[in-house]
Design a protein around this motif. Structure first.
Motif, mmCIF file in Angstrom:
data_model
loop_
_atom_site.group_PDB
_atom_site.id
_atom_site.type_symbol
_atom_site.label_atom_id
_atom_site.label_comp_id
_atom_site.label_asym_id
_atom_site.label_seq_id
_atom_site.Cartn_x
_atom_site.Cartn_y
_atom_site.Cartn_z
ATOM 1 N N HIS A 155 0.810 -1.232 -0.100
ATOM 2 C CA HIS A 155 0.182 0.086 0.105
ATOM 3 C C HIS A 155 0.893 1.177 0.082
ATOM 4 O O HIS A 155 0.458 2.143 -0.731
ATOM 5 C CB HIS A 155 -0.891 -0.166 1.147
ATOM 6 N N HIS A 156 1.879 1.167 0.715
ATOM 7 C CA HIS A 156 2.869 2.374 0.678
ATOM 8 C C HIS A 156 3.334 2.718 -0.625
ATOM 9 O O HIS A 156 3.166 4.059 -0.956
ATOM 10 C CB HIS A 156 4.218 2.150 1.643
ATOM 11 N N TRP A 157 3.618 1.938 -1.550
ATOM 12 C CA TRP A 157 4.369 2.210 -2.809
ATOM 13 C C TRP A 157 3.136 2.530 -3.804
ATOM 14 O O TRP A 157 3.425 3.204 -4.614
ATOM 15 C CB TRP A 157 5.053 1.063 -3.506
ATOM 16 N N LEU A 158 1.940 1.955 -3.695
ATOM 17 C CA LEU A 158 0.690 2.518 -4.144
ATOM 18 C C LEU A 158 0.603 3.953 -3.937
ATOM 19 O O LEU A 158 0.371 4.827 -5.016
ATOM 20 C CB LEU A 158 -0.422 1.620 -3.938
ATOM 21 N N GLN A 159 0.364 4.008 -2.797
ATOM 22 C CA GLN A 159 0.089 5.558 -2.378
ATOM 23 C C GLN A 159 1.073 6.656 -2.958
ATOM 24 O O GLN A 159 0.819 7.597 -3.237
ATOM 25 C CB GLN A 159 0.108 5.552 -0.780
ATOM 26 N N ILE A 199 -2.841 1.896 -20.711
ATOM 27 C CA ILE A 199 -2.437 0.482 -20.910
ATOM 28 C C ILE A 199 -1.614 0.299 -19.687
ATOM 29 O O ILE A 199 -1.642 -1.080 -19.007
ATOM 30 C CB ILE A 199 -1.512 0.178 -22.033
ATOM 31 N N PHE A 200 -0.915 1.238 -19.008
ATOM 32 C CA PHE A 200 0.030 0.884 -17.930
ATOM 33 C C PHE A 200 -1.111 0.809 -16.543
ATOM 34 O O PHE A 200 -0.877 0.314 -15.567
ATOM 35 C CB PHE A 200 0.873 1.584 -17.715
ATOM 36 N N LEU A 201 -1.844 1.995 -16.451
ATOM 37 C CA LEU A 201 -2.716 2.294 -15.412
ATOM 38 C C LEU A 201 -3.677 1.206 -15.134
ATOM 39 O O LEU A 201 -3.904 0.948 -13.852
ATOM 40 C CB LEU A 201 -3.341 3.735 -15.956
ATOM 41 N N VAL A 202 -4.486 0.508 -15.972
ATOM 42 C CA VAL A 202 -5.447 -0.094 -15.707
ATOM 43 C C VAL A 202 -4.812 -1.626 -14.904
ATOM 44 O O VAL A 202 -5.434 -2.053 -13.865
ATOM 45 C CB VAL A 202 -6.544 -0.649 -17.012
ATOM 46 N N PRO A 203 -3.810 -2.335 -15.331
ATOM 47 C CA PRO A 203 -3.454 -3.287 -14.586
ATOM 48 C C PRO A 203 -2.904 -2.933 -13.130
ATOM 49 O O PRO A 203 -3.118 -3.829 -12.302
ATOM 50 C CB PRO A 203 -2.172 -3.905 -15.473
ATOM 51 N N GLN A 204 -2.232 -1.857 -12.985
ATOM 52 C CA GLN A 204 -1.716 -1.300 -11.847
ATOM 53 C C GLN A 204 -3.007 -0.990 -10.778
ATOM 54 O O GLN A 204 -2.884 -1.575 -9.680
ATOM 55 C CB GLN A 204 -1.014 -0.259 -11.779
ATOM 56 N N VAL A 205 -3.900 -0.650 -11.138
ATOM 57 C CA VAL A 205 -5.318 -0.256 -10.495
ATOM 58 C C VAL A 205 -5.974 -1.809 -10.113
ATOM 59 O O VAL A 205 -6.257 -1.976 -8.942
ATOM 60 C CB VAL A 205 -6.453 0.511 -11.326
ATOM 61 N N THR A 206 -5.773 -2.797 -11.109
ATOM 62 C CA THR A 206 -6.417 -4.064 -10.744
ATOM 63 C C THR A 206 -5.495 -4.519 -9.629
ATOM 64 O O THR A 206 -6.191 -5.474 -8.883
ATOM 65 C CB THR A 206 -6.407 -4.867 -12.005
ATOM 66 N N ASN A 207 -4.254 -4.590 -9.776
ATOM 67 C CA ASN A 207 -3.549 -5.066 -8.745
ATOM 68 C C ASN A 207 -3.843 -4.468 -7.348
ATOM 69 O O ASN A 207 -4.055 -5.132 -6.217
ATOM 70 C CB ASN A 207 -1.857 -4.752 -8.736
ATOM 71 N N ALA A 208 -4.125 -3.068 -7.251
ATOM 72 C CA ALA A 208 -4.219 -2.183 -6.279
ATOM 73 C C ALA A 208 -5.749 -2.781 -5.519
ATOM 74 O O ALA A 208 -5.953 -3.032 -4.316
ATOM 75 C CB ALA A 208 -4.460 -0.741 -6.513
ATOM 76 N N GLU A 209 -6.593 -3.080 -6.347
ATOM 77 C CA GLU A 209 -8.092 -3.772 -5.974
ATOM 78 C C GLU A 209 -7.944 -4.861 -5.233
ATOM 79 O O GLU A 209 -8.356 -5.396 -4.227
ATOM 80 C CB GLU A 209 -9.054 -3.679 -6.995
ATOM 81 N N ARG A 210 -6.931 -5.788 -5.886
ATOM 82 C CA ARG A 210 -6.834 -7.069 -5.118
ATOM 83 C C ARG A 210 -6.056 -7.056 -4.025
ATOM 84 O O ARG A 210 -6.427 -7.721 -2.999
ATOM 85 C CB ARG A 210 -5.670 -7.820 -6.370
ATOM 86 N N TYR A 211 -5.202 -5.890 -3.646
ATOM 87 C CA TYR A 211 -4.594 -6.134 -2.190
ATOM 88 C C TYR A 211 -5.454 -4.864 -1.649
ATOM 89 O O TYR A 211 -5.080 -4.442 -0.278
ATOM 90 C CB TYR A 211 -3.152 -5.398 -2.688
ATOM 91 N N ARG A 212 -6.690 -4.803 -1.725
ATOM 92 C CA ARG A 212 -7.853 -4.118 -0.915
ATOM 93 C C ARG A 212 -7.072 -2.529 -0.445
ATOM 94 O O ARG A 212 -7.535 -1.947 0.291
ATOM 95 C CB ARG A 212 -8.390 -4.671 0.169
ATOM 96 N N PHE A 213 -6.563 -1.951 -1.653
ATOM 97 C CA PHE A 213 -6.162 -0.666 -1.331
ATOM 98 C C PHE A 213 -7.299 0.371 -1.650
ATOM 99 O O PHE A 213 -7.998 0.193 -2.726
ATOM 100 C CB PHE A 213 -4.860 -0.205 -2.603
ATOM 101 N N ASP A 214 -7.359 1.465 -0.742
ATOM 102 C CA ASP A 214 -8.445 2.444 -1.084
ATOM 103 C C ASP A 214 -8.201 3.300 -2.041
ATOM 104 O O ASP A 214 -7.308 4.314 -2.195
ATOM 105 C CB ASP A 214 -8.641 3.065 0.480
ATOM 106 N N LEU A 215 -9.124 3.074 -3.120
ATOM 107 C CA LEU A 215 -8.865 4.080 -4.190
ATOM 108 C C LEU A 215 -9.646 5.408 -4.119
ATOM 109 O O LEU A 215 -9.652 6.229 -5.263
ATOM 110 C CB LEU A 215 -9.117 3.261 -5.584
#
Ligand SMILES: N[C@@H](CCC(=O)N[C@@H](CS)C(=O)NCC(=O)O)C(=O)O
Length: 215
Positions: free
Chosen positions: A135-139, A168-184
């Motif tokens: 989550h830290h690196w996503l944030q 093309i790069f954004l969607v997979p990264q957000v999909t990963n974030a959702e899998r790790y229950r990151f608050d978008l």
């Protein structure tokens, strides 16, 4: 028409997800070869002899050339099959889009890759610690992406009205974030753009859960 490309990937690999989106947007046929990453198949001699970094994606061309690194693969596809273009026509626009793609590919994704998380586990980190790291690196990464998109007055997609390299790069990264229950929640522009992308078959059909090797 027989496929002219062979993609070594894995359903959950977000770097392979990028290439799947790119191939779909270009309308290209591809044979998929699944490399089971959690099982460690990327480390076996067979795959490592093709890809010395032991990472997916790897794209094999009809001529037998093997390309690694999703950014290089996607730019190659864009050069070989120019329509629809993944980059804007003007140099400033191209730098903006490449900057966004690299903010994800260079500053977020490598820190949260499977081998990095496994190394943290090996060093004694528990699953709460792993999630906190993730989550830290996503944030740290998505905040600046959101800021850049807002400042640029992004259109339906990251750069205007058609999807390109940054999407093309954004969607997979957000999909990963959702899998790790990151608050978008704090990233409304990112959420809006990702929703617009997912409404397109090229993105929807490239999603992890749509792949034949999805567990
Ligand atoms: N920068 C590379 C990243 C490739 C990468 O990290 N692939 C991951 C899956 S998303 C992988 O193969 N991981 C295997 C591992 O960590 O052992 C690219 O964009 O292609």
């Amino acid at each position: 028409l027989s496929p002219s490309y062979r993609l070594f990937g894995y359903f959950r690999s977000s770097a392979a997800f990028r290439v799947r989106i790119a191939l779909n947007l270009k309308g290209l046929k591809v044979d998929h070869v699944s490399v089971n990453l959690p099982a460690g198949l990327q480390h076996q001699d067979g795959f490592r002899s093709l890809s010395p970094q032991a990472l997916v994606p790897l794209l094999e061309t009809a001529g037998g050339d093997r390309l690694v690194q999703s950014m290089a693969i996607i730019e190659y596809l864009d050069e070989m099959h120019p329509k629809p273009a993944f980059l804007p026509a003007d140099p400033l626009g191209r730098a903006f889009v490449r900057g966004l793609a690299q903010m994800i590919a260079c500053e977020i994704h490598p820190l949260n890759n499977l081998r990095v998380l496994n190394k943290l586990r090996e060093l004694g980190q528990n699953e709460d610690g792993i999630t906190a790291w993730y989550h830290h690196w996503l944030q740290a990464g998505l905040g600046p992406v959101e800021t850049r998109l807002v400042a640029a007055n992004a259109g339906t997609f990251c750069a205007g009205e058609s999807p390109g390299l940054a999407d093309i790069f954004l969607v997979p990264q957000v999909t990963n974030a959702e899998r790790y229950r990151f608050d978008l929640g704090p990233y409304p522009t990112i959420r809006r753009i990702v929703a617009a992308c997912r409404a397109l078959p090229a993105f929807a059909e490239a999603a992890p859960e749509k792949q034949p090797d999805a567990a």
